[in-house]
Each structure stands twice: as C-alpha cells, then as structure tokens.
Design a protein around this motif. Structure first.
Motif, mmCIF file in Angstrom:
data_model
loop_
_atom_site.group_PDB
_atom_site.id
_atom_site.type_symbol
_atom_site.label_atom_id
_atom_site.label_comp_id
_atom_site.label_asym_id
_atom_site.label_seq_id
_atom_site.Cartn_x
_atom_site.Cartn_y
_atom_site.Cartn_z
ATOM 1 N N LEU A 105 -10.671 91.304 108.856
ATOM 2 C CA LEU A 105 -12.120 91.105 108.837
ATOM 3 C C LEU A 105 -12.592 91.089 107.386
ATOM 4 C CD1 LEU A 105 -13.197 93.608 111.648
ATOM 5 C CD2 LEU A 105 -12.855 91.137 111.836
ATOM 6 N N MET A 159 -20.600 91.059 128.471
ATOM 7 C CA MET A 159 -22.032 91.235 128.265
ATOM 8 C C MET A 159 -22.826 90.043 128.793
ATOM 9 S SD MET A 159 -21.771 93.179 124.625
ATOM 10 C CE MET A 159 -23.408 92.962 124.042
ATOM 11 N N TYR A 177 -13.602 89.076 124.903
ATOM 12 C CA TYR A 177 -13.797 89.946 126.068
ATOM 13 C C TYR A 177 -15.209 90.567 126.108
ATOM 14 C CZ TYR A 177 -13.225 94.008 129.131
ATOM 15 O OH TYR A 177 -13.396 94.964 130.107
ATOM 16 N N THR A 178 -15.569 91.267 125.040
ATOM 17 C CA THR A 178 -16.850 91.979 125.032
ATOM 18 C C THR A 178 -18.047 91.038 125.237
ATOM 19 O OG1 THR A 178 -15.867 93.641 123.611
ATOM 20 C CG2 THR A 178 -18.257 93.650 123.749
ATOM 21 N N PRO A 179 -18.161 89.938 124.447
ATOM 22 C CA PRO A 179 -19.312 89.061 124.689
ATOM 23 C C PRO A 179 -19.323 88.452 126.094
ATOM 24 C CG PRO A 179 -17.923 88.183 122.926
ATOM 25 C CD PRO A 179 -17.398 89.526 123.272
ATOM 26 N N SER A 194 -13.004 91.989 120.675
ATOM 27 C CA SER A 194 -14.329 91.998 120.044
ATOM 28 C C SER A 194 -15.074 90.692 120.231
ATOM 29 C CB SER A 194 -14.213 92.260 118.538
ATOM 30 O OG SER A 194 -13.617 93.492 118.291
ATOM 31 N N TYR A 195 -14.352 89.559 120.158
ATOM 32 C CA TYR A 195 -15.060 88.285 120.080
ATOM 33 C C TYR A 195 -14.921 87.416 121.341
ATOM 34 C CZ TYR A 195 -15.384 89.747 115.257
ATOM 35 O OH TYR A 195 -15.637 90.472 114.134
ATOM 36 N N ARG A 224 -7.526 93.064 118.743
ATOM 37 C CA ARG A 224 -8.869 93.431 118.277
ATOM 38 C C ARG A 224 -9.790 92.214 118.303
ATOM 39 N NH1 ARG A 224 -9.870 95.555 112.160
ATOM 40 N NH2 ARG A 224 -9.089 93.483 111.642
ATOM 41 N N ASP A 278 -19.896 87.882 112.612
ATOM 42 C CA ASP A 278 -20.352 89.080 111.898
ATOM 43 C C ASP A 278 -21.576 88.783 111.042
ATOM 44 O OD1 ASP A 278 -18.308 90.389 113.086
ATOM 45 O OD2 ASP A 278 -17.114 90.739 111.285
ATOM 46 N N ILE A 334 -23.855 91.739 109.664
ATOM 47 C CA ILE A 334 -22.826 92.396 108.849
ATOM 48 C C ILE A 334 -22.534 91.414 107.708
ATOM 49 C CG2 ILE A 334 -20.431 93.205 108.927
ATOM 50 C CD1 ILE A 334 -20.888 94.277 111.555
ATOM 51 N N GLN A 356 -24.611 88.624 113.028
ATOM 52 C CA GLN A 356 -25.051 89.934 113.519
ATOM 53 C C GLN A 356 -25.452 90.880 112.390
ATOM 54 O OE1 GLN A 356 -22.144 91.199 116.512
ATOM 55 N NE2 GLN A 356 -23.409 89.985 117.878
ATOM 56 N N ARG A 397 -15.106 92.375 105.832
ATOM 57 C CA ARG A 397 -15.523 93.618 105.183
ATOM 58 C C ARG A 397 -14.339 94.507 104.809
ATOM 59 N NH1 ARG A 397 -17.161 94.473 110.525
ATOM 60 N NH2 ARG A 397 -16.297 96.330 111.523
#
Lengths: 483, 77
Positions: A166, A298, A293-295, A290-291, A286, A135, A140, A138, A168
């Motif tokens: 997280l 991509m 699967y998604t990357p 987020s950390y 989550r 984060d 955040i 990126q 935040r």
C-alpha cells in the motif's frame, strides 16, 4: 532481469548499492529516490524494453486521476474512470485472448487471437494502483509527491511479483531521512533474508520443478504413486518458488532500509483453509478482502451469513482468475471459494477435528486445487485426478513383488514406479527433505527475529550462497511471473 | 473523549454484535466469533457509535483492540 541470475546478483545489485550508498552518499534524498526509480526502470526494461512505456503510461494516468479525485472528492466520475482504466489495461493485456477463446469455443466463431505477450508485473502494479486510487478517494494518501508515487509502483524488489504494497506503507518510510543512509543491521538482515529466499528458489523449487515438468508432460501415462508424488512435488515447488521470491523481495528492500510487509507465514502448517489464506500470499488476501470482499458485502447490505458466503465464493473466483486467463485458474479460485464456505459452515455449527486431521484435510484439499492451477487444460487435470484415484495404472516398487506376490491383483504391476517423472527415488527423498523444512523448520520471519549477527548464521549463509551460485541458472522463471 | 469511555463504547459494540466481552488484548485471532463477516458489522457499528468513517484499507488494520483504539482516537480528535 531475474533475481536468480548472475547479471542481477553479481552486477546490477552491487552496482546500484555502491552508487546509492557510496558515490551518491551526500546527495539529497529526492535524487536518491530518482536514482532508485531509474534503476528499477532499467531492471524492468532489461526484460522487454517496449513495455517500459506501458508501465510509465499506467503510472502517469493513475497519478493524474488521483490528483483529480483529490481535488474533486465528491465527484465519483474520476474515481470510476480510474478504476475502469486499470481494469481495461489488465483486461486487454491479460484476458483478451481468453475472451476470444471462449467466443470461438462456445459460439463457434473463428476470431483471430491477439497473441499479446503478458507484460511482466502487470497484475501486481495494477492492483497496487487500484488500491491507491480507492485509498485516495477515501481520503487516505493526503501527503504525496509524484516521485514517491513512482517509487512506490516501480521499486524493483516488489515490482514484478509483490508483495502487494500500500502506498502509505512505503511513503512513511520514504519521509525518514535516516532511511537513506547505509544501515548495517538492516543490510545484514536483508542479505540473510535474500539468501534464504534464493536458496528456496535455486536449491529446492527449481530441482523439484524439473520432475514436475516431466510428470505433467507424461500426464496420460502416470501411475497411482507417480500422480500423488507429482502433485505434492508441485505444491512444494510452488510454495518454495513464490515464498522464496517474496523473501528475496523483502530482503532486497531491506538493503535500502525499506520494510515490505510479509507475504507468507507457514501457510502449509495451517489447520484450516481460512488460516491458510491468512498466511499464504498475505498481501493478496489483504487486497481481495479490503477491495473486493468488504465493498461487495457492504453493497449487498444484507450482512447475513448466506450473503457473505456468496460473496466469499465470488471473491475467490475473481482471485482465481486474477492468477491467469484460463478456466483452470477460475476453477482453482472457485474450489477455494467452496472450501472457505465449508470452513465457515463448520465454524458456525462448531464442528471441530483434531489438529492433525484438519491439517491433513486442508493440505490435501489445497494440493487438489493446485492440479487445476498447474495443468495446461481441464482434460489434463482430469487425467491426473483419475491417476490419483487409481483409475489409470498402479505400479508398485519391484522390491515389493516378492513380499506381496504378483497374484494379488492383475491390475497391479511391479517395477520402476517413478519412471514417468524422469527420476528414480531421488525426487521421493528430496520431497521428504523439503517436507521436513516446510513442516518442522522455522519460517523466514521466525528465523530473522532470532538473527543478531551470530557467527553460525554467517557460516550457514556463506555456504548457502556459494551453493546457490554453483547451481544458478536463469533458465527457470518464477512461477508467479506468468500472473 | 477520554480513554475509558472509548473502551466502554468499543466493548458495547462487541457485546452487541458478537456477544463477546473483549479486553485490550483481544484480536481477531483470539476472539472466536470475530470472523470476516462480523468484522464488517463491528467496524460499521463502531463508525455509527463514534460518528466516524473508516477507509476500506483501514478495515484490515483493525485486527486488534489496540489498533482500533488508536484509529478511533486519530479520527475523533
């Protein structure tokens, strides 16, 4: 220190609350945060004092890395170093003996094991800090302070076994001045959620766990009925154990006016495996979405269904391995990967079953995967699966003998059919009762929404609390502590 | 950028990626094709459409149109 211990419930928690809200009432919020950090570190050190240095080291290094990452946002070296640092720590303390086992087994080596005691909470604080590092990279987490960061990692309600929070989510709450004063409503709700969680653990998971342990010891002996009852007993034990822990964590945090994300939302009621994972250990799902699967999706940059399914399988296998350093956990993850792929395929070609049938298949599939999750080794899993298929022994209740007659099949015996679980029919009725709670009752999130200080709730909670205290023994650890 | 233009652009992306007409109340539970793979495609397409960038941890927050709009607004202003 465990949440289900006298020292926590009757000494640590009341003392921390009194000091925080009464004695330090007029202190600045930074001092209050430091007090909670010190309390959390004491809570952690109570278990094994040496590892306090490990967690402090990990926090310090991660904070310094995050600082560097922020100052040099285009330099990816700091970012990769930080990720590798976290993975190395986790690998050394959790997986090094697993690697040696495999080297010895497959390559006929004779290397010595490190025999490291797994540091409590390491899997959880490592994930939280990896998320923090990503984060930060990126853009955040712009506003942060060292104190807030240490608070975020060490906060005792969530430190040992999640929810995986997280930064935040915590930071925003730490900036609000009103959160540092005693809040009657939050406190009541926190106590309610904590007692529900404690009851799940002490009154349901632990009593069931006694028989699960016996059953898994007698895994070569168990008959058809025993093996089915055993596996479902473990499913229920695990659910009540870890969702109970999550409830306790959420309740405790609320006493200090911190809202943690929910972690379980009736996963066993769900009709398919995708929904199961969206409602089981939600903050872990989550994290891996987020950390990991998604990357990965991509990175592959194909965005085809096939590629996504391969990534789903890999992600779930990693998630399985995260739970523990054995092949059983890898298989558990891989089976969930396969299950999710099948689920997505069904969605794609629009195969649809009725709610009951798809729920039934999902529940049994999850139950099947958990045999690998619980077993000490693969041969134990296979023995239990054989028993479930009736390949071991079939023993029916003695009362059925006159009804069916012993001549039907020579392989069928009659007699005490729960003998190898160390119980008579007690466990059977206990499971039915727990099943009713799982499938027909409202879950903790739904219950708390209805709570408004009603007298009926207070009476129920007082009774449950007393029952908990009577049955409280610290001899049962939480299942997720080994992860 | 005004509110209705944002909404229109979002609708365009959803139509393109999952061929579904969305409303302000749509979310990843009530839109059937909005699964984890399409989610990534949608988010990347939104990034292009508005010339913005989402952090990985924000992907998860974009589970309904209201949140998506909120996040877009915070990034284009």
């Amino acid at each position: 220190m465990y949440f289900n211990s006298f020292s926590f419930i009757l000494i640590f928690l009341p003392l921390v609350l009194i000091i925080y809200f009464v004695i330090f009432k007029n202190f600045k919020k930074e001092y209050l945060k430091i007090f909670l950090i010190l309390s959390s570190l004491f809570f952690y050190a109570y278990w094994k004092i040496e590892y306090i240095f490990l967690i402090l080291f990990s926090i310090g290094v991660n904070y310094l890395f995050s600082k560097k990452i922020k100052e040099n946002i285009n330099n990816i070296n700091f970012f990769f170093s930080a990720i590798i640092f976290n993975i190395c720590i986790l690998f050394f303390f959790k997986y090094v003996d697993f690697l040696i086992f495999n080297l010895n087994f497959f390559l006929d080596n004779n290397l010595n094991y490190f025999k490291i005691t797994l540091p409590l909470a390491i899997s959880f604080f490592t994930l939280q800090q990896i998320a923090y590092i990503v984060d930060t990279k990126q853009g955040i987490n712009k506003n942060r302070s060292f104190i807030d960061y240490v608070f975020f990692v060490t906060f005792f309600p969530q430190l040992i076994a999640g929810p995986i929070v997280l930064f935040r989510e915590v930071r925003n709450q730490l900036n609000k001045n009103s959160n540092f004063f005693f809040n009657y409503k939050n406190f009541n709700l926190g106590v309610l959620i904590f007692i529900i969680g404690l009851s799940k653990k002490v009154l349901i998971a632990d009593p069931i766990g006694v028989y699960v342990d016996v059953g898994y010891l007698n895994y070569l002996e168990i008959n058809l009925i025993e093996s089915w009852i055993l596996t479902f007993a473990y499913l229920f034990q695990l659910y009540f154990d870890i969702s109970g822990y999550a409830d306790m964590a959420i309740g405790l945090a609320l006493l200090f006016n911190i809202k943690l994300p929910i972690n379980f939302n009736s996963p066993l009621k769900q009709r398919n495996l995708i929904l199961f994972w969206q409602n089981w250990h939600i903050t872990l799902t989550r994290f891996i979405t987020s950390y990991i699967y998604t990357p990965l999706v991509m990175k592959i940059n194909l965005f085809s269904f096939k590629a996504a399914m391969v990534v789903t399988f890999i992600t779930m296998t990693i998630a399985g391995l995260w739970h523990g350093a054995t092949w059983g956990f890898v298989i558990f993850g891989a089976l969930h990967g396969i299950g999710l792929v099948i689920n997505h395929l069904f969605n794609r070609i629009s195969i649809k079953f009725s709610y009951f049938i798809s729920w039934f298949i999902t529940l049994n599939y999850v139950n099947f995967t958990l045999i690998f999750f619980r077993s000490e080794n693969i041969s134990q899993s296979i023995a239990i699966i054989k028993s479930m298929l009736g390949l071991n022994k079939i023993v029916l209740p003695g009362s059925l003998e006159t009804l069916i007659g012993s001549s039907v099949n020579k392989n069928i015996e009659f007699g005490t059919y729960l003998y190898n679980l160390g119980t008579d029919s007690f466990l059977f009725y206990y499971l039915i009762l727990s099943g009713i709670i799982i499938f027909l009752f409202k879950n903790t999130n739904q219950l708390q929404k209805k709570f408004n200080g009603q007298f009926s709730y207070l009476i129920a909670m007082s009774i449950l609390f007393v029952l908990n205290l009577i049955n409280l023994t610290s001899s049962y650890k939480f299942i997720y502590f080994q992860f | 950028m005004d509110n209705s233009l944002i909404q229109k652009k979002i609708e365009k992306v959803f139509l393109k990626i999952i061929k579904t007409k969305i409303t302000l109340n749509s979310n990843n539970k009530n839109v059937k094709k909005w699964d984890s793979l399409n989610h990534i495609k949608i988010v990347l397409s939104i990034e292009k459409e508005f010339n913005i960038k989402f952090a990985l941890s924000e992907f998860d927050e974009i589970n309904n149109i209201k949140n998506l709009k909120k996040l877009i607004k915070s990034k284009i202003n």
